[in-house]
Design an enzyme around this catalytic site. Structure first.
Site, PDB file in Angstrom:
ATOM      1  N   ILE A  53      -9.146  14.798  -7.348  1.00  0.00           N
ATOM      2  CA  ILE A  53      -9.434  15.050  -8.767  1.00  0.00           C
ATOM      3  C   ILE A  53     -10.203  13.875  -9.395  1.00  0.00           C
ATOM      4  O   ILE A  53     -10.868  14.044 -10.415  1.00  0.00           O
ATOM      5  CB  ILE A  53      -8.107  15.336  -9.520  1.00  0.00           C
ATOM      6  CG1 ILE A  53      -8.332  16.203 -10.744  1.00  0.00           C
ATOM      7  CG2 ILE A  53      -7.359  14.057  -9.853  1.00  0.00           C
ATOM      8  CD1 ILE A  53      -7.044  16.797 -11.307  1.00  0.00           C
ATOM      9  N   ASN A  55      -2.777   5.764   2.231  1.00  0.00           N
ATOM     10  CA  ASN A  55      -1.988   4.810   1.458  1.00  0.00           C
ATOM     11  C   ASN A  55      -0.511   5.112   1.684  1.00  0.00           C
ATOM     12  O   ASN A  55      -0.087   6.269   1.582  1.00  0.00           O
ATOM     13  CB  ASN A  55      -2.339   4.924  -0.026  1.00  0.00           C
ATOM     14  CG  ASN A  55      -3.797   4.590  -0.289  1.00  0.00           C
ATOM     15  OD1 ASN A  55      -4.411   3.832   0.458  1.00  0.00           O
ATOM     16  ND2 ASN A  55      -4.362   5.172  -1.328  1.00  0.00           N
ATOM     17  N   GLN A  75       0.430   3.741  -2.652  1.00  0.00           N
ATOM     18  CA  GLN A  75       0.585   5.187  -2.603  1.00  0.00           C
ATOM     19  C   GLN A  75       1.119   5.669  -3.943  1.00  0.00           C
ATOM     20  O   GLN A  75       2.139   5.182  -4.421  1.00  0.00           O
ATOM     21  CB  GLN A  75       1.566   5.568  -1.481  1.00  0.00           C
ATOM     22  CG  GLN A  75       1.728   7.079  -1.336  1.00  0.00           C
ATOM     23  CD  GLN A  75       2.735   7.455  -0.248  1.00  0.00           C
ATOM     24  OE1 GLN A  75       3.385   6.585   0.356  1.00  0.00           O
ATOM     25  NE2 GLN A  75       2.852   8.739   0.011  1.00  0.00           N
ATOM     26  N   HIS A  81      -0.864  12.085   2.698  1.00  0.00           N
ATOM     27  CA  HIS A  81      -2.225  12.626   2.595  1.00  0.00           C
ATOM     28  C   HIS A  81      -3.216  11.637   3.169  1.00  0.00           C
ATOM     29  O   HIS A  81      -3.010  10.425   3.118  1.00  0.00           O
ATOM     30  CB  HIS A  81      -2.578  12.971   1.142  1.00  0.00           C
ATOM     31  CG  HIS A  81      -2.375  11.843   0.177  1.00  0.00           C
ATOM     32  ND1 HIS A  81      -1.140  11.523  -0.342  1.00  0.00           N
ATOM     33  CD2 HIS A  81      -3.240  10.948  -0.343  1.00  0.00           C
ATOM     34  CE1 HIS A  81      -1.262  10.487  -1.156  1.00  0.00           C
ATOM     35  NE2 HIS A  81      -2.525  10.103  -1.166  1.00  0.00           N
TER      36      HIS A  81
HETATM   37  P1  5GP Z   1      -2.720   7.760  -3.368  1.00  0.00           P
HETATM   38  O1  5GP Z   1      -1.317   8.326  -3.449  1.00  0.00           O
HETATM   39  O2  5GP Z   1      -3.255   7.752  -1.971  1.00  0.00           O
HETATM   40  O3  5GP Z   1      -2.822   6.413  -4.004  1.00  0.00           O
HETATM   41  O4  5GP Z   1      -3.677   8.663  -4.209  1.00  0.00           O
HETATM   42  C1  5GP Z   1      -3.421   9.978  -4.604  1.00  0.00           C
HETATM   43  C2  5GP Z   1      -4.740  10.650  -4.886  1.00  0.00           C
HETATM   44  O5  5GP Z   1      -4.454  11.960  -5.339  1.00  0.00           O
HETATM   45  C3  5GP Z   1      -5.586   9.973  -5.975  1.00  0.00           C
HETATM   46  O6  5GP Z   1      -6.868   9.670  -5.440  1.00  0.00           O
HETATM   47  C4  5GP Z   1      -5.667  11.017  -7.088  1.00  0.00           C
HETATM   48  O7  5GP Z   1      -6.932  11.055  -7.720  1.00  0.00           O
HETATM   49  C5  5GP Z   1      -5.352  12.313  -6.374  1.00  0.00           C
HETATM   50  N1  5GP Z   1      -4.650  13.294  -7.184  1.00  0.00           N
HETATM   51  C6  5GP Z   1      -3.539  13.061  -7.930  1.00  0.00           C
HETATM   52  N2  5GP Z   1      -3.148  14.202  -8.539  1.00  0.00           N
HETATM   53  C7  5GP Z   1      -4.029  15.167  -8.163  1.00  0.00           C
HETATM   54  C8  5GP Z   1      -4.139  16.554  -8.472  1.00  0.00           C
HETATM   55  O8  5GP Z   1      -3.359  17.147  -9.218  1.00  0.00           O
HETATM   56  N3  5GP Z   1      -5.182  17.227  -7.899  1.00  0.00           N
HETATM   57  C9  5GP Z   1      -6.066  16.607  -7.063  1.00  0.00           C
HETATM   58  N4  5GP Z   1      -7.048  17.379  -6.567  1.00  0.00           N
HETATM   59  N5  5GP Z   1      -5.989  15.302  -6.754  1.00  0.00           N
HETATM   60  C10 5GP Z   1      -4.986  14.592  -7.308  1.00  0.00           C
END
Ligand code: 5GP
Ligand code: ZN
Length: 120
Positions: A35, A94, A101, A107
Site C-alpha cells: 500500500i 523484516n 517488522q 511476508h
Molecule cells: P513490515 O512489517 O515488513 O515492516 O511492513 C509491512 C508492509 O505492509 C509495509 O510496507 C506496509 O506499507 C504494508 N501494509 C500495511 N498494511 C497494508 C494493507 O492494508 N494493505 C497493503 N497492501 N499493504 C499494507
C-alpha cells in the site's frame, strides 16, 4: 496453530475481507501490491496460513516458503523488474522489532524496478 488470526490484517487480506491489488494467488500463497511502495515494483508475498514471522517457521512450512522463493523471481519480472543480471530485485523479510517488522504475519517484500528508489 490456527490457519487464521482474526485480528491479523494480512489474514483478512488473504481471506478477501480487506481488498488488495492482487499480483498472484493460489491455494497457499497470495501476492499483492504494498500500500506504500518505495520502489517502482513493490509487492508482498504471504503464505495464506498465519505464520507470525520468519522466527516461527518450522519444517512443516518448508514447502510453502520454498515455493514463495521460486515464485518471487517470476512475479518480479511480470511486475516490471528487469532481468538478471542488469536488473534484478530485492527480497526482504523484516522479522521482529529489531527487524522493524510492523505486520506480524510473515511476508516477503519484493522490491525492484528502475532506480532511484525512495529507500534501500
Ligand atoms: P513490515 O512489517 O515488513 O515492516 O511492513 C509491512 C508492509 O505492509 C509495509 O510496507 C506496509 O506499507 C504494508 N501494509 C500495511 N498494511 C497494508 C494493507 O492494508 N494493505 C497493503 N497492501 N499493504 C499494507
Ligand atoms: Zn495472519
Amino acid at each position: 496453530m490456527s490457519a487464521h488470526d482474526p485480528n491479523c490484517i494480512f489474514c483478512k487480506i488473504a481471506q478477501g475481507k480487506i481488498p488488495s491489488r492482487k499480483v498472484y494467488e493460489d491455494e497457499d500463497i497470495l501476492a499483492f501490491h504494498d500500500i506504500n511502495p518505495w520502489a517502482p515494483v513493490h509487492f508482498l508475498m504471504i503464505p495464506k496460513l498465519h505464520i507470525a514471522s520468519l522466527a516461527q517457521a518450522e519444517p512443516e512450512h518448508e514447502a510453502v516458503l520454498g515455493r514463495m522463493m521460486v515464485l518471487a523471481p517470476k512475479l518480479a519480472l511480470q511486475e516490471g523488474c528487469r532481468p538478471y543480471p542488469e536488473g534484478g530485485f530485492r527480497l526482504q523479510i523484516n522479522t521482529g522489532a529489531d527487524g522493524r517488522q510492523e505486520v506480524h504475519h510473515m511476508h516477503v517484500h519484493v522490491i525492484g524496478g528502475p532506480r532511484p528508489w525512495a529507500k534501500g
